[in-house]
Design an enzyme around this catalytic site. Structure first.
Site, PDB file in Angstrom:
ATOM      1  N   ALA A 117       0.906  -1.136   0.005  1.00 28.74           N
ATOM      2  CA  ALA A 117       0.006   0.350   0.023  1.00 28.74           C
ATOM      3  C   ALA A 117       0.945   1.182   0.042  1.00 28.74           C
ATOM      4  O   ALA A 117       2.055   1.054   0.039  1.00 28.74           O
ATOM      5  CB  ALA A 117      -0.987  -0.007   1.204  1.00 28.74           C
ATOM      6  N   LYS A 118       0.258   2.469  -0.503  1.00 26.27           N
ATOM      7  CA  LYS A 118       1.155   3.688  -0.309  1.00 26.27           C
ATOM      8  C   LYS A 118      -0.007   4.804  -0.367  1.00 26.27           C
ATOM      9  O   LYS A 118      -1.143   4.446  -0.744  1.00 26.27           O
ATOM     10  CB  LYS A 118       2.019   3.778  -1.400  1.00 26.27           C
ATOM     11  CG  LYS A 118       2.937   4.872  -1.244  1.00 26.27           C
ATOM     12  CD  LYS A 118       4.201   4.793  -0.056  1.00 26.27           C
ATOM     13  CE  LYS A 118       5.175   4.087  -0.573  1.00 26.27           C
ATOM     14  NZ  LYS A 118       6.524   3.873   0.221  1.00 26.27           N
TER      15      LYS A 118
END
Ligand code: GLU
Length: 428
Positions: A117-118
């Site tokens: 994720a980011k």
């Protein structure tokens, strides 16, 4: 470089931007060697979920400003998603999607039970007061309260975020839940359940892989010349570790430009200066150079620890390093990769070289969930073991298939996710 299968349409959603294309092309360039099904190749081409929020902030002068915020979750095949939050004027849906995709490969390569994720907020923290950054962080956290969670998505620091940011997120999330939830974030202060050695982990891991890469070529780091682009949490620590191992760090840079001394820089002195003045601007005990000049210096190791898009088709033919080590995510473009490969300059890819951070994040999460904490030596040893195993896998895939280290790292990572995705299948 491998031919890319042009029959696959490729990513076509809103995150289709140059950086996401770059991450996707790296995936396509590894696929011919990964031996995975079309279902796997197709599914992993897309992030699973992306959230866009607008975050209101009452500025210190009373005015209201709205900031765009993002969280992209690429894959939940292996477990909860994991990755940093950055505060930067360049933050966009496409940038977060590319970085989330790289996090999936990084976690898989290190055999951590996570997908990538980011996220982040598009803002310039230099123009905000500390109080404003705190309010922005707390409101962003409450906007994401349904997306993040210790069993679903665990944020961590990235560009311009740090232990304090994580402490605000932990506090806001805990207030909303009604009890303390330290395992919601990693990279937090030790006093809140943060892990020893997390702060040093990314830069330290960069040097661990550089050392092993040197040994494969029959030399030790001591006396080798190193150039480090970036003097933050990754580059600053990498420069210190290189210096401590007897390497000669001949140049470093930060936002204020480059600093060069062929005899070797005084790294402890540079850290002391930067701590006192807030940056290296004004440091005059060496030669000043530009960022472009720094990237072209002759050296044994060029450590890229600033940001994406640094070595490109325009400058890769002027790199004079024996080896490039990616401390940042995505610092070498597809064109630069081709040029460096043709020139025989190995690139130790980001998903291996900078994986120390997320690896110790995983240790932090495990310690928080178990409410049981390890000492510094144990964490360092566990990190060295994990980095060493991943390094050996990448080098053996590269030798077996005669492909670049990036392709090999991607092949090893893709296979890891593919095994789980084939077993789980597509729901329903
Ligand atoms: N932001 C870091 C990275 O790009 C660390 C992520 C984490 O610790 O979850 O790897």
């Amino acid at each position: 470089m491998a031919e890319v299968d042009a029959s696959r349409a490729g990513p076509v959603f809103e995150w289709d931007t140059p950086l996401f294309r770059m991450a996707h092309t790296q995936f396509e360039q590894a696929l011919p060697y990964a031996g995975v099904s079309d279902m796997v190749a197709e599914r992993l081409s897309y992030p699973e979920r992306a959230v866009i929020v607008s975050v209101p902030l009452r500025r210190d002068d009373g005015s209201i400003e709205i900031f765009p915020g993002y969280r992209v979750q690429h894959s939940t095949v292996l477990g909860p998603t994991k990755g940093g939050l950055r505060y930067d004027p360049e933050v966009s849906l496409g940038e977060c999607a590319a970085l989330a995709t790289w996090m999936t490969w990084k976690c898989a390569l290190l055999q951590l039970p996570y997908g990538g994720a980011k996220g982040g907020i598009r803002c310039d923290v230099k123009t905000l007061s500390l109080r404003e950054v705190e309010k922005l962080t707390r409101r962003f956290t409450s906007e994401l309260v349904r997306e993040i969670g210790p069993q679903s998505d665990i944020p961590a620091p990235d560009m311009a975020t740090n232990e304090q940011t994580m402490a605000w997120i932990m506090d806001t999330y805990s207030m909303l839940k009604g009890y303390a939830v330290p395992e919601i974030v990693t990279g937090k202060p030790i006093s809140l359940g943060g892990s020893l050695f997390r702060r040093e982990a990314t830069g330290s891991g960069v040097v661990m892989v550089a050392e092993q890469a040197g040994r494969r070529q029959g030399f030790e780091l001591a006396e080798k010349t190193c150039v480090v682009q970036g003097f933050g949490n990754v580059g600053g620590v990498a420069a210190s570790e290189l210096h401590d191992r007897g390497a000669r760090v001949i140049a470093v840079s930060d936002v204020s430009g480059g600093f060069h001394a062929e005899r070797g820089l005084d790294i402890p002195g540079l850290h002391a200066y930067s701590a006192e003045h807030g940056s290296l601007a004004g440091y005059d005990r060496c030669e000043r150079i530009t960022n472009d000049e720094l990237l072209e210096l002759e050296c044994d190791f060029l450590v890229l620890a600033a940001r994406e898009d640094q070595l490109t088709g325009a400058n890769a033919d002027r790199v004079h390093a024996a080896m490039v080590v990616e401390g940042a995510n995505g610092p070498t473009t597809i064109e630069a990769d081709e040029i460096l490969a043709a020139r025989g300059i190995p690139v130790i890819p980001d998903i291996l070289a900078n994986a120390g951070g997320v690896t110790v994040s995983y240790f932090e999460w495990v310690q928080d969930l178990g409410r049981l904490f390890w000492d510094r030596d144990e964490i360092r040893r566990k990190l060295a073991d994990k980095m060493g195993t991943a390094f050996d896998r990448v080098y053996s895939v590269a030798a077996e298939k005669e492909i670049t280290l990036r392709q090999a790292a991607m092949v090893a990572a893709i296979r890891e996710v593919a095994g789980a995705l084939e077993a789980r299948g597509i729901y329903p």
